[in-house]
Scaffold this motif. Structure first.
Motif, short mmCIF file in Angstrom:
data_model
loop_
_atom_site.label_atom_id
_atom_site.label_comp_id
_atom_site.label_asym_id
_atom_site.label_seq_id
_atom_site.Cartn_x
_atom_site.Cartn_y
_atom_site.Cartn_z
N PRO A 188 0.83 -1.20 0.00
CA PRO A 188 0.00 0.00 0.00
C PRO A 188 0.87 1.25 0.00
CG PRO A 188 -0.74 -1.55 1.68
CD PRO A 188 0.56 -2.07 1.16
N PRO A 189 0.40 2.37 -0.56
CA PRO A 189 1.22 3.58 -0.65
C PRO A 189 1.79 4.03 0.68
CG PRO A 189 -0.78 3.79 -1.96
CD PRO A 189 -0.91 2.51 -1.20
N VAL A 190 0.98 3.98 1.75
CA VAL A 190 1.46 4.46 3.05
C VAL A 190 2.58 3.59 3.57
CG1 VAL A 190 -0.23 3.13 4.38
CG2 VAL A 190 0.76 5.18 5.37
N VAL A 191 2.55 2.29 3.25
CA VAL A 191 3.59 1.37 3.71
C VAL A 191 4.88 1.59 2.93
CG1 VAL A 191 4.23 -1.05 3.99
CG2 VAL A 191 1.87 -0.33 4.40
N SER A 192 4.79 1.85 1.64
CA SER A 192 5.98 2.01 0.81
C SER A 192 6.73 3.30 1.14
CB SER A 192 5.59 1.99 -0.67
OG SER A 192 4.69 3.04 -0.97
N CYS A 193 6.06 4.24 1.82
CA CYS A 193 6.68 5.53 2.15
C CYS A 193 7.30 5.55 3.54
CB CYS A 193 5.65 6.66 2.05
SG CYS A 193 4.98 6.89 0.39
N ILE A 194 7.05 4.51 4.34
CA ILE A 194 7.49 4.49 5.73
C ILE A 194 8.26 3.20 5.98
CG2 ILE A 194 6.71 4.57 8.15
CD1 ILE A 194 4.19 5.96 7.20
N ASP A 195 9.17 3.25 6.92
CA ASP A 195 9.90 2.05 7.31
C ASP A 195 8.91 0.95 7.68
OD1 ASP A 195 11.39 0.05 8.48
OD2 ASP A 195 12.71 1.41 9.56
N PRO A 196 8.96 -0.22 7.01
CA PRO A 196 8.00 -1.29 7.31
C PRO A 196 7.96 -1.68 8.78
CG PRO A 196 9.25 -1.82 5.32
CD PRO A 196 9.88 -0.60 5.92
N ASP A 197 9.08 -1.52 9.49
CA ASP A 197 9.12 -1.88 10.90
C ASP A 197 8.28 -0.93 11.76
OD1 ASP A 197 10.76 -4.04 10.40
OD2 ASP A 197 12.61 -2.89 10.69
N ASP A 198 7.91 0.23 11.21
CA ASP A 198 7.11 1.21 11.95
C ASP A 198 5.64 1.16 11.58
OD1 ASP A 198 9.25 2.23 13.38
OD2 ASP A 198 9.77 3.67 11.81
N ILE A 199 5.25 0.15 10.79
CA ILE A 199 3.88 0.06 10.31
C ILE A 199 3.17 -1.14 10.95
CG2 ILE A 199 2.44 -0.48 8.30
CD1 ILE A 199 3.21 2.32 8.23
N PHE A 200 1.96 -0.88 11.47
CA PHE A 200 1.06 -1.96 11.87
C PHE A 200 0.04 -2.13 10.75
CE2 PHE A 200 2.12 -0.19 16.17
CZ PHE A 200 2.90 -1.25 16.57
N ASN A 201 -0.18 -3.35 10.32
CA ASN A 201 -1.11 -3.60 9.23
C ASN A 201 -2.18 -4.61 9.63
OD1 ASN A 201 0.07 -2.06 7.03
ND2 ASN A 201 1.79 -3.47 7.21
N LEU A 202 -3.40 -4.30 9.26
CA LEU A 202 -4.46 -5.30 9.25
C LEU A 202 -4.76 -5.57 7.79
CD1 LEU A 202 -7.02 -4.07 11.95
CD2 LEU A 202 -5.32 -5.88 12.15
N ASP A 238 -1.20 10.03 18.80
CA ASP A 238 -1.33 10.58 17.45
C ASP A 238 -1.49 9.51 16.37
OD1 ASP A 238 -1.04 13.18 18.41
OD2 ASP A 238 1.15 13.07 18.30
N ILE A 239 -1.52 8.24 16.80
CA ILE A 239 -1.67 7.18 15.82
C ILE A 239 -3.03 7.27 15.13
CG2 ILE A 239 -1.97 4.69 15.52
CD1 ILE A 239 0.13 4.19 17.53
N SER A 240 -3.01 7.21 13.82
CA SER A 240 -4.26 7.15 13.06
C SER A 240 -4.08 6.17 11.92
CB SER A 240 -4.65 8.54 12.52
OG SER A 240 -3.65 9.03 11.65
N SER A 241 -5.18 5.68 11.42
CA SER A 241 -5.13 4.60 10.42
C SER A 241 -5.60 5.10 9.06
CB SER A 241 -6.02 3.44 10.87
OG SER A 241 -5.61 2.93 12.12
N THR A 242 -5.10 4.45 8.03
CA THR A 242 -5.60 4.67 6.67
C THR A 242 -6.10 3.34 6.13
OG1 THR A 242 -3.41 4.33 5.70
CG2 THR A 242 -4.05 6.59 6.23
N PHE A 243 -7.09 3.40 5.26
CA PHE A 243 -7.75 2.21 4.75
C PHE A 243 -7.62 2.20 3.23
CE2 PHE A 243 -11.15 -0.76 3.83
CZ PHE A 243 -11.15 -1.61 4.92
N ASN A 244 -6.98 1.15 2.69
CA ASN A 244 -6.73 1.06 1.25
C ASN A 244 -7.21 -0.27 0.70
OD1 ASN A 244 -4.71 3.50 0.56
ND2 ASN A 244 -4.18 2.69 2.57
N ILE A 245 -7.62 -0.25 -0.58
CA ILE A 245 -8.06 -1.46 -1.27
C ILE A 245 -7.26 -1.62 -2.55
CG2 ILE A 245 -9.98 -2.65 -2.38
CD1 ILE A 245 -11.88 -1.12 -0.64
#
Length: 393
Positions: A140-154, A181-188
């Motif tokens: 997902p775009p948000v994951v590719s822009c951030i260090d994968p180790d800093d991302i929680f994914n469902l 400040d954690i907020s989520s984004t939803f992608n398909i």
């Protein structure tokens, strides 16, 4: 000469009858029969045939359990109805090898229409073990822009019948920020369109942001990140379901995303459900009990309680159906994964064992299925000949 002519007439079968026979054969046989002649290759490869074959086999044939050794990188499968120690031959994972890292682990959490969702070295793959067809899905775009180790994914993986499209769903949040400040984004991701699209729910839901976080987020931040695993939504009634924290309500909930209607749904836990996700995020999860959405939770490391939602989205229909004792399982752990046609419940012991209970909650069988001391990933799937949209692999 006359006898030969009679034999030819006797051996002739109309095309309609040939199709009728082939549709009832297992995937392994049909894969071999593609080599019989060009007309059979064309027939068996035809999307109309593969779709009709899947619809029939889903009703008439048993599901299979696939397991992949997380460290040894071996994959094997087993029929539900056989003894738990009768495995098929290993299946090839060679397509993953170019992506291997020295410390990589394969995660396998979900399946749909014969395809298994794989996560390897922070890369996503869809794989049909029956045919070898596979496809890598971009992050997902948000994951590719951030260090994968800093991302929680469902993550979630499902099929939209209305558009004949496979969808990968991702809810991502950046854990490098302060917890407040954690907020989520939803992608398909649409395999037919081959692109990600961010879905905005804030206006519809009247929330300041997308309100759901994985129940494991708080555990990771405050306790031990070894607890955290990327969760995949369970597909039931055309929707993907997750366990989550509703930030605005400060409440644990089940939230779902309906694949065809593109709609968010929210459900609450049974009234007699009492589980602290902050202490035990891996001791509770969703699954599908027969055709019903179900919930399981370990209590005091001695029993597994199972609730079933008899009427979908009707809170009062939650019913505690079974209480399974785990005292005879060495790990004292049981994670249900499937319900067989004969009424048996099969799951894992959290390590390298498969466990089988009958529909009364009596332990029937416990077998090891791997030599990997670190454990394995296990998922349920249906054999199929299906391909993916725009699949050229």
């Amino acid at each position: 000469m006359e006898e030969t002519s009679k034999m030819k007439k006797t051996l002739y079968l109309p095309l309609e009858l040939i199709i009728h026979i082939l549709l009832r054969l297992p995937v392994k046989s049909l894969a071999r029969f593609k080599c019989v002649c060009k007309s059979w290759l064309s027939l068996i490869s035809n999307p109309s045939f593969t779709n009709l074959h899947f619809e029939l086999i889903a009703v008439t044939h048993d599901l299979r359990i696939m397991f992949i050794s997380t460290i040894l990188h071996e994959s094997r499968s087993i029929d539900f109805e056989t003894s738990l120690n009768h495995f098929s031959t290993s299946l090839s994972l060679d397509f993953l090898r170019p992506h291997f890292r020295s410390d990589f682990i394969i995660e396998m959490k979900s399946s749909c229409r014969g395809f298994i969702f794989l996560n390897c070295s922070s890369k996503i793959f869809l794989w049909n073990p029956s045919t070898g067809v596979h496809k890598q899905i971009p992050l997902p775009p948000v994951v590719s822009c951030i260090d994968p180790d800093d991302i929680f994914n469902l993550y979630g993986f499902g099929y939209d019948h209305s558009t004949d499209d496979y969808l990968v769903v991702s809810m991502s949040c950046d854990s490098s920020t302060d917890l407040a400040d954690i907020s989520s984004t939803f992608n398909i991701f649409s395999l037919r369109a081959n692109t990600w699209k961010q879905i905005e729910f804030t206006a519809l839901l009247n929330y300041r942001h997308f309100p759901y976080l994985d129940v494991g987020v708080f555990t990771v931040r405050y306790l031990d990140d070894s607890f955290y695993e990327q969760r995949l939504g369970f597909l039931c009634n055309g929707a993907l379901h997750w366990l989550a924290v509703h930030e605005d309500l400060n409440k644990d909930v089940i939230f779902a995303f309906h694949l065809m209607e593109r709609q968010l749904l929210e459900m609450y836990f049974p009234n007699d459900f009492d589980h602290d996700f902050n202490q035990d995020p891996t001791d509770c999860d969703l699954w599908v009990f027969g055709e019903f959405l179900s919930l399981w939770a370990i209590e005091d490391r001695t029993v597994v309680n199972i609730w079933v939602m008899i009427e979908y989205r009707v809170h009062s229909s939650w019913t505690k159906t079974l209480v399974l004792s785990t005292v005879d399982i060495p790990t004292r752990y049981f994670h249900p994964i499937c319900y067989t046609r004969s009424g048996e419940i099969i799951g894992t012991d959290g390590h390298t064992g498969l466990v089988k209970y009958d529909d009364k909650g009596q332990l029937l069988e416990h077998r090891s299925y791997s030599n990997d001391r670190e454990g394995s990933q296990v998922v349920v799937y249906i054999e199929s000949l299906l391909s993916l949209p725009s699949d050229n692999e």
